[in-house]
Design a protein around this motif. Structure first.
Motif, short mmCIF file in Angstrom:
data_model
loop_
_atom_site.label_atom_id
_atom_site.label_comp_id
_atom_site.label_asym_id
_atom_site.label_seq_id
_atom_site.Cartn_x
_atom_site.Cartn_y
_atom_site.Cartn_z
N LEU A 24 9.46 -5.51 19.74
CA LEU A 24 8.40 -4.60 19.30
C LEU A 24 8.65 -3.20 19.88
O LEU A 24 8.58 -2.20 19.16
CB LEU A 24 7.03 -5.12 19.73
N HIS A 25 8.96 -3.14 21.15
CA HIS A 25 9.22 -1.85 21.80
C HIS A 25 10.39 -1.14 21.12
O HIS A 25 10.31 0.05 20.82
CB HIS A 25 9.51 -2.07 23.28
N ASP A 26 11.47 -1.87 20.87
CA ASP A 26 12.64 -1.28 20.22
C ASP A 26 12.31 -0.79 18.81
O ASP A 26 12.75 0.27 18.38
CB ASP A 26 13.79 -2.28 20.16
N ALA A 27 11.52 -1.60 18.09
CA ALA A 27 11.19 -1.25 16.70
C ALA A 27 10.29 -0.01 16.63
O ALA A 27 10.37 0.76 15.68
CB ALA A 27 10.51 -2.43 16.02
N LEU A 28 9.44 0.17 17.63
CA LEU A 28 8.53 1.31 17.62
C LEU A 28 9.15 2.56 18.25
O LEU A 28 8.55 3.63 18.22
CB LEU A 28 7.23 0.95 18.33
N ASN A 29 10.33 2.43 18.79
CA ASN A 29 11.03 3.55 19.38
C ASN A 29 11.36 4.56 18.28
O ASN A 29 11.61 4.20 17.14
CB ASN A 29 12.31 3.04 20.05
N THR A 30 11.37 5.82 18.63
CA THR A 30 11.64 6.87 17.63
C THR A 30 13.05 6.78 17.06
O THR A 30 13.31 7.31 15.98
CB THR A 30 11.44 8.27 18.25
N SER A 31 13.95 6.09 17.74
CA SER A 31 15.31 5.96 17.22
C SER A 31 15.50 4.67 16.42
O SER A 31 16.63 4.30 16.12
CB SER A 31 16.32 6.01 18.38
N PHE A 32 14.40 3.98 16.09
CA PHE A 32 14.47 2.76 15.29
C PHE A 32 15.17 3.07 13.96
O PHE A 32 14.80 4.00 13.25
CB PHE A 32 13.07 2.21 15.06
N MET A 33 16.20 2.30 13.64
CA MET A 33 17.06 2.63 12.51
C MET A 33 16.55 2.13 11.15
O MET A 33 16.91 2.64 10.12
CB MET A 33 18.47 2.07 12.74
N GLU A 34 15.71 1.10 11.16
CA GLU A 34 15.26 0.52 9.90
C GLU A 34 14.14 1.36 9.30
O GLU A 34 13.00 1.30 9.73
CB GLU A 34 14.78 -0.92 10.13
N GLU A 35 14.46 2.15 8.32
CA GLU A 35 13.48 3.07 7.73
C GLU A 35 12.56 2.39 6.73
O GLU A 35 11.50 2.90 6.42
CB GLU A 35 14.20 4.24 7.06
N ARG A 36 12.93 1.23 6.23
CA ARG A 36 12.11 0.56 5.22
C ARG A 36 10.87 -0.07 5.81
O ARG A 36 9.89 -0.28 5.11
CB ARG A 36 12.93 -0.50 4.48
N LEU A 37 10.90 -0.41 7.10
CA LEU A 37 9.74 -1.00 7.75
C LEU A 37 8.94 0.09 8.44
O LEU A 37 9.46 0.84 9.22
CB LEU A 37 10.17 -2.03 8.80
N ILE A 38 7.66 0.14 8.10
CA ILE A 38 6.82 1.08 8.82
C ILE A 38 6.31 0.41 10.09
O ILE A 38 6.30 -0.81 10.20
CB ILE A 38 5.65 1.58 7.93
N LYS A 39 5.90 1.20 11.05
CA LYS A 39 5.50 0.67 12.34
C LYS A 39 4.35 -0.32 12.23
O LYS A 39 4.30 -1.30 12.95
CB LYS A 39 5.18 1.81 13.29
N PHE A 40 3.42 -0.08 11.33
CA PHE A 40 2.30 -1.00 11.13
C PHE A 40 2.80 -2.39 10.77
O PHE A 40 2.30 -3.40 11.28
CB PHE A 40 1.36 -0.47 10.04
N GLU A 41 3.79 -2.46 9.90
CA GLU A 41 4.35 -3.76 9.50
C GLU A 41 5.00 -4.46 10.68
O GLU A 41 4.85 -5.67 10.85
CB GLU A 41 5.38 -3.58 8.38
N VAL A 42 5.69 -3.72 11.52
CA VAL A 42 6.33 -4.30 12.70
C VAL A 42 5.27 -4.88 13.63
O VAL A 42 5.41 -6.00 14.13
CB VAL A 42 7.21 -3.25 13.41
N ILE A 43 4.21 -4.13 13.85
CA ILE A 43 3.13 -4.58 14.73
C ILE A 43 2.48 -5.84 14.17
O ILE A 43 2.21 -6.80 14.91
CB ILE A 43 2.09 -3.47 14.95
N MET A 44 2.21 -5.86 12.88
CA MET A 44 1.57 -7.03 12.26
C MET A 44 2.45 -8.27 12.39
O MET A 44 1.97 -9.35 12.73
CB MET A 44 1.25 -6.77 10.78
#
Length: 61
Positions: A18-38
């Motif tokens: 979760l921390h990596d995905a919400l980092n500003t350098s997260f590479m996956e542009e198709r997933l928005i942060k809300f989706e990662v959190i959910m």
């Protein structure tokens, strides 16, 4: 599943992901942060439920 990691181990891995995905350098542009959190929150609930079931089975109840 819990022979590999205990519940706390899975939670740590999910938290790190979760921390990596919400980092500003997260590479996956198709997933928005809300989706990662959910997904993170649902996986935590799934692991907790699975843990309770495995403990129930282990206790023979």
């Amino acid at each position: 599943m819990f022979r590999i990691y205990q519940l706390d181990g899975y939670k740590k891995i999910l938290h790190t992901s979760l921390h990596d995905a919400l980092n500003t350098s997260f590479m996956e542009e198709r997933l928005i942060k809300f989706e990662v959190i959910m997904v993170y929150e649902q996986l935590v609930k799934l692991f907790e439920a699975t843990w309770l079931i495995s403990e129930h089975i282990k206790d023979g109840n």
